[in-house]
Design a protein around this motif. Structure first.
Motif, PDB file in Angstrom:
ATOM      1  N   ALA A   1       0.523  -1.073  -0.009  1.00  0.00           N
ATOM      2  CA  ALA A   1      -0.311  -0.178  -0.282  1.00  0.00           C
ATOM      3  C   ALA A   1       1.244   0.909  -0.106  1.00  0.00           C
ATOM      4  O   ALA A   1       0.579   2.434  -0.211  1.00  0.00           O
TER       5      ALA A   1
ATOM      6  N   HIS B   1      -2.360   2.680   3.548  1.00  0.00           N
ATOM      7  CA  HIS B   1      -2.081   3.813   2.059  1.00  0.00           C
ATOM      8  C   HIS B   1      -1.182   5.220   3.916  1.00  0.00           C
ATOM      9  O   HIS B   1      -2.298   5.575   3.793  1.00  0.00           O
TER      10      HIS B   1
ATOM     11  N   SER C   1      -6.224   0.563   0.030  1.00  0.00           N
ATOM     12  CA  SER C   1      -5.959   2.047   0.393  1.00  0.00           C
ATOM     13  C   SER C   1      -6.104   2.331   1.651  1.00  0.00           C
ATOM     14  O   SER C   1      -5.192   3.350   2.434  1.00  0.00           O
ATOM     15  N   PHE C   2      -6.717   1.931   2.878  1.00  0.00           N
ATOM     16  CA  PHE C   2      -6.526   1.962   4.364  1.00  0.00           C
ATOM     17  C   PHE C   2      -5.528   2.250   5.381  1.00  0.00           C
ATOM     18  O   PHE C   2      -5.664   2.434   6.270  1.00  0.00           O
TER      19      PHE C   2
ATOM     20  N   SER D   1       0.434   2.417  -7.801  1.00  0.00           N
ATOM     21  CA  SER D   1      -0.940   2.381  -8.379  1.00  0.00           C
ATOM     22  C   SER D   1      -1.733   1.444  -6.614  1.00  0.00           C
ATOM     23  O   SER D   1      -1.403   0.005  -7.175  1.00  0.00           O
ATOM     24  N   VAL D   2      -2.127   1.840  -5.920  1.00  0.00           N
ATOM     25  CA  VAL D   2      -2.237   1.275  -4.611  1.00  0.00           C
ATOM     26  C   VAL D   2      -3.874   0.770  -5.450  1.00  0.00           C
ATOM     27  O   VAL D   2      -4.861   1.353  -4.817  1.00  0.00           O
ATOM     28  N   PRO D   3      -4.169  -0.652  -5.330  1.00  0.00           N
ATOM     29  CA  PRO D   3      -5.634  -1.350  -5.098  1.00  0.00           C
ATOM     30  C   PRO D   3      -6.992  -0.125  -4.399  1.00  0.00           C
ATOM     31  O   PRO D   3      -6.527   0.063  -3.041  1.00  0.00           O
ATOM     32  N   GLU D   4      -7.282  -0.831  -4.610  1.00  0.00           N
ATOM     33  CA  GLU D   4      -9.013   0.172  -3.341  1.00  0.00           C
ATOM     34  C   GLU D   4      -9.243  -0.844  -2.034  1.00  0.00           C
ATOM     35  O   GLU D   4      -8.982   0.641  -1.101  1.00  0.00           O
ATOM     36  N   TRP D   5      -8.445  -1.496  -1.866  1.00  0.00           N
ATOM     37  CA  TRP D   5      -9.264  -2.837  -0.770  1.00  0.00           C
ATOM     38  C   TRP D   5      -7.477  -1.844  -0.093  1.00  0.00           C
ATOM     39  O   TRP D   5      -8.152  -2.873   0.870  1.00  0.00           O
TER      40      TRP D   5
ATOM     41  N   TRP E   1      -4.011   9.364   7.977  1.00  0.00           N
ATOM     42  CA  TRP E   1      -4.111   8.236   8.263  1.00  0.00           C
ATOM     43  C   TRP E   1      -4.597   7.838   9.370  1.00  0.00           C
ATOM     44  O   TRP E   1      -3.949   8.680  10.793  1.00  0.00           O
TER      45      TRP E   1
END
Length: 426
Positions: free
Chosen positions: A248, A262, A259-260, A253-257, A267
């Motif tokens: 992440a 990152h 993103s939390f 490019s971070v997948p949506e699932w 944060w």
């Protein structure tokens, strides 16, 4: 009452030095208990602390459903009452108390036998259910890590894992019932993060069915040792979580699932901003001597809010200023330097090693607190209990105390609870 981290010497002009005074008193309590306690009173203290946690959790559930029998929070804090539950204070502080109580109750249920098992299950489930209204991610993580660590001890069998599945099934059912009741009853705040996910019918229902099925499959066969298997599972989970966090933060490019996970200034409810700023202060602004011994009490609050522009930005970002690092380890690093952080980590490591060796549920409770403290701050209502548990961890196991000793310990525990309640509501 100011809720201060131990590295703070005073967060209020009316209470200078109360943070260091709290740390000094906790150290004195630790020394006294370490000198005069015996292993026989540890189970009695378990029961007192678990019973106290159950009472606080019952009050917290009443608070969540807009019932305040003590008239403590909502009468004085009508606009911020959703942040307060029970008798401990902020939801993060209540979560810290749960991280101490849940492993003790879960350990008694998972390793227990006999006619008291239904009561042990009820106490463990009640305390676990307190995580739902609290909604603190740090508390969820701390309790999960503590219970998993408890299941990695030598006494773990397949029947113990069956009981764990029953406990998780009950927790899933509580979350779904809570979400259902929120549609018809007034409540203080929306379910958050883990609590919200567990309360969804699809998620919670699937977890409930899987847990019930796992409990049935594990209980129907003869009991076998499962400690090694649980250790492999826990190591695998740790590796997966670490890989997900690195992905992440390193992938372009971070997948949506993911993103939390990152890390940025938003944060963990804006803790990222405070952590980044304090790390820059420690690495770039402090002298070598300051890095070794720290900036002293209340330094974090002063460095996070040095001028009006910083205060305005923090208020715009978070709705209010941060008066602490919201990370006990970072708090010790800035206030006490590398020496202070080394001493605190050494204290925790020693207590954890002794706890898991002598009383595994006690070691798990300390581990749960340490994990949640990475995202929170200490406060007078919970922090002293860490020193009490750390002192008890060093006592050698012995037969439970009986007779007059049991009565004295029980009376002392009740007096301590009464004293805390009087301090909070006087």
């Amino acid at each position: 009452m100011d809720f201060l981290a131990p590295g703070q010497s005073g967060g209020s002009p009316h209470c200078p030095g109360n943070g260091l005074l709290l740390l000094l008193l906790c150290t004195a309590v630790y020394g006294l208990i370490a000198l005069f306690s015996s292993g026989g009173i540890v189970p009695l203290f378990y029961r007192v602390l678990v019973a106290t946690g159950c009472v606080v959790t019952l009050l917290s559930w009443l608070n969540y459903w807009m019932i305040d029998p003590l008239d403590a929070y909502y009468a004085f804090l009508p606009e911020k009452g959703e942040l307060f539950l029970g008798t401990v204070g902020n939801i993060n502080f209540y979560g810290a108390l749960l991280c101490l109580c849940v492993p003790l109750a879960a350990g008694a249920y998972l390793q227990g036998t006999g006619k008291k098992q239904p009561w042990r299950y009820a106490a463990a489930l009640l305390l676990c259910s307190g995580l739902i209204p609290a909604g603190s991610d740090g508390a969820w993580l701390g309790c999960a890590v503590a219970v998993l660590a408890l299941c990695c001890t030598q006494n773990t069998t397949t029947h113990v894992l069956a009981r764990l599945c029953r406990l998780f099934a009950g927790l899933s059912a509580c979350a779904m019932v809570t979400r259902l009741l929120c549609t018809v009853l007034p409540f203080r705040a929306e379910l958050r993060t883990v609590s919200a996910g567990l309360g969804r019918p699809l998620t919670g229902g699937c977890l409930l069915l899987l847990s019930a099925l796992g409990a049935w499959l594990l209980a129907r066969k003869p009991s076998r040792h499962a400690a090694v298997a649980m250790r492999v599972v826990c190591i695998g989970l740790f590796v997966l979580c670490a890989a997900a966090f690195l992905a992440a933060n390193l992938l372009t490019s971070v997948p949506e699932w993911l993103s939390f996970l990152h890390f940025d200034e938003r944060w963990a409810a804006n803790r990222g901003y405070a952590w980044q700023k304090l790390w820059v202060i420690y690495t770039e602004d402090m002298t070598p001597l300051q890095k070794l011994f720290g900036l002293g009490g209340d330094a974090v609050k002063a460095r996070l809010n040095p001028d009006i522009e910083s205060i305005r930005y923090m208020t715009l970002l978070n709705g209010d200023i941060f008066d602490s690092a919201h990370n006990e380890f970072l708090q010790h690093l800035v206030c006490g330097g590398a020496a202070g952080l080394f001493c605190w980590c050494g204290f925790l490591f020693t207590a954890l090693r002794r706890g898991f060796r002598n009383f595994p549920p006690l070691g798990a409770a300390l581990l749960g607190y340490a994990v949640q403290s990475f995202f929170s701050i200490s406060m007078p209502g919970v922090f002293p209990l860490v020193f009490v548990l750390a002192a008890l961890a060093g006592t050698a196991p012995s037969p439970p105390a009986t007779g007059n000793t049991a009565r004295v310990v029980a009376a002392g525990g009740l007096l301590c609870v009464a004293g805390v309640l009087m301090m909070l509501f006087s």
